[in-house]
Scaffold this active site. Structure first.
Site, PDB file in Angstrom:
ATOM      1  N   TYR A 299       0.823  -1.204   0.000  1.00  0.00           N
ATOM      2  CA  TYR A 299       0.000   0.000   0.000  1.00  0.00           C
ATOM      3  C   TYR A 299       0.857   1.253   0.000  1.00  0.00           C
ATOM      4  CZ  TYR A 299      -3.770  -3.165   1.516  1.00  0.00           C
ATOM      5  OH  TYR A 299      -4.688  -4.172   1.616  1.00  0.00           O
TER       6      TYR A 299
ATOM      7  N   SER B 146     -13.271  -5.290   1.899  1.00  0.00           N
ATOM      8  CA  SER B 146     -14.145  -4.713   0.864  1.00  0.00           C
ATOM      9  C   SER B 146     -15.616  -5.051   1.097  1.00  0.00           C
ATOM     10  CB  SER B 146     -13.721  -5.160  -0.537  1.00  0.00           C
ATOM     11  OG  SER B 146     -14.165  -4.247  -1.515  1.00  0.00           O
TER      12      SER B 146
ATOM     13  N   GLY C  62     -16.552   0.144  -2.643  1.00  0.00           N
ATOM     14  CA  GLY C  62     -17.350   1.361  -2.625  1.00  0.00           C
ATOM     15  C   GLY C  62     -18.618   1.321  -3.438  1.00  0.00           C
TER      16      GLY C  62
ATOM     17  N   LEU D  38     -21.268  -0.540  -3.232  1.00  0.00           N
ATOM     18  CA  LEU D  38     -22.518  -0.709  -2.490  1.00  0.00           C
ATOM     19  C   LEU D  38     -23.010   0.593  -1.866  1.00  0.00           C
ATOM     20  CD1 LEU D  38     -21.972  -4.241  -0.955  1.00  0.00           C
ATOM     21  CD2 LEU D  38     -24.003  -3.513  -2.219  1.00  0.00           C
TER      22      LEU D  38
ATOM     23  N   GLY E 175     -23.492   3.086  -3.720  1.00  0.00           N
ATOM     24  CA  GLY E 175     -24.289   3.641  -4.805  1.00  0.00           C
ATOM     25  C   GLY E 175     -23.593   4.738  -5.583  1.00  0.00           C
ATOM     26  N   LYS E 176     -22.372   5.098  -5.187  1.00  0.00           N
ATOM     27  CA  LYS E 176     -21.724   6.252  -5.825  1.00  0.00           C
ATOM     28  C   LYS E 176     -21.249   5.980  -7.245  1.00  0.00           C
ATOM     29  CE  LYS E 176     -17.207   5.452  -3.613  1.00  0.00           C
ATOM     30  NZ  LYS E 176     -16.226   6.047  -2.667  1.00  0.00           N
TER      31      LYS E 176
END
Length: 350
Positions: A53, A238, A243, A245, A247-248
């Site tokens: 990361y 996750s 991300g 879920l 809705g973005k």
């Protein structure tokens, strides 16, 4: 905050684990400091990172997240005992990490030392293998025909797993790590490590973190059942399906600065018509019961039998606050029934 046992380690970890992979690309040191402070104030005592990361992984982003955590540790040395720190060694195939080499004993030893230096700590509580040396059915490879198992040299992989365990033991005896876990592995991987540890009196696998959400629940029931009966902590990562879920990303939306606006190492394999339809259906369920789609998805993940701690990540403090608050919710039978109806329509949407 609620807590669970981390396998057989004796450690109590919060039901929420703070994921940090955006620190260094989407988030800077100031953002990370705010998230660490908020998480600890909320009773979160479990922090997850990795040498690879921040994401997306590049030569420039390698080690940045551990370095950011290390800077926080340097400035807050008296707080290191407040949290369980988990990190991961990258598997093979990433050219800028050990020339793409697989995990072996030498890689374990050198990578632990490098992570400790970046993290500015004397020990890592949970050291995990980011993915196995063999190809595993993760990252959209769970469909029949995507990979094969019969052509894998079982004995060769088992021998390398023993070498890894022996290096893990060396690090444990040196006080550099306390426990070890897996990530993106399978039931066979878990059980082979258990078999080898019992046969050779080596450290026992404590946990496994795999992708798990309303859109990707392939580990239920078989792998999770195995975790429950073998006392291996199951750590979903996750839980919002990168991300989606929230809705973005509906209907092709790409909010500025969001994760899907960055080039993805594995591609946007979660972006399918079926997944889009499933997200809309879950958003309808959430609205019907007076909650956000994020709250529904995270509360659902938390209540799945066998889940130990769910790894969440956020790029803003407000997102983190919403995520953490979701774990205070208890989904009613009516909500779970509505969720199940959607799940049956879209059991494997990507």
């Amino acid at each position: 905050m609620k807590y669970s046992k981390l396998g057989r380690t004796g450690l109590d970890v919060s039901r929420v684990c703070l994921g940090t992979m955006t620190w260094g690309t989407q988030n800077d040191q100031k953002d990370a400091d705010e998230q660490m402070a908020y998480a600890l104030d909320q009773g979160i005592n479990f922090i997850d990172t990795a040498e690879m990361y921040s994401v997306p992984p590049t030569p420039e982003s390698y080690g940045k997240t551990e370095t950011i955590i290390g800077d926080w540790n340097r400035r807050n040395p008296n707080r290191r005992e407040e949290y369980v720190l988990a990190s991961k060694i990258a598997g093979g195939g990433v050219k800028h990490i050990r020339n793409g080499g697989e995990i072996d004993g030498e890689a374990i030893i050198s990578s632990v030392d490098a992570s400790l230096a970046r993290l500015q700590t004397d020990y890592i509580d949970l050291y995990q293998l980011h993915w196995p040396n063999r190809t595993s059915p993760h990252f959209a490879k769970h469909w029949p025909g995507k990979i094969t198992f019969s052509d894998v040299d079982r004995d060769a992989h088992s021998a390398k797993m023993l070498e890894i365990l022996q290096a893990i033991e060396e690090c444990v005896k040196a006080g550099k790590i306390r426990h070890f876990g897996l990530s993106d592995d399978t039931t066979w991987g878990i059980n082979e490590y258990i078999r080898l540890s019992e046969q050779h009196d080596l450290p026992r696998v404590a946990s496994i973190q795999n992708e798990f959400s309303l859109l990707h629940a392939k580990d239920w029931p078989y792998l999770i059942e195995n975790c429950v009966h073998e006392d291996v902590a199951y750590l979903p990562w996750s839980p919002l399906a990168a991300g989606s879920l929230s809705g973005k990303y509906l209907d092709g939306a790409r909010p500025e600065g969001s994760r899907w606006t960055y080039s993805q190492r594995q591609g946007l394999f979660r972006d399918t018509e079926q997944a889009n339809a499933a997200v809309k259906a879950y958003m309808d369920v959430a609205a019907k019961h007076g909650m956000s789609a994020v709250e529904l998805a995270l509360a659902w993940c938390d209540q799945v039998d066998g889940v130990t701690s769910t790894i969440i990540g956020a790029t803003t403090l407000s997102q983190l606050q919403e995520d953490v608050d979701a774990f205070e919710l208890s989904l009613s039978d009516e909500v779970l029934k509505d969720v199940a109806e959607v799940f049956r329509q879209y059991p494997v949407p990507f």
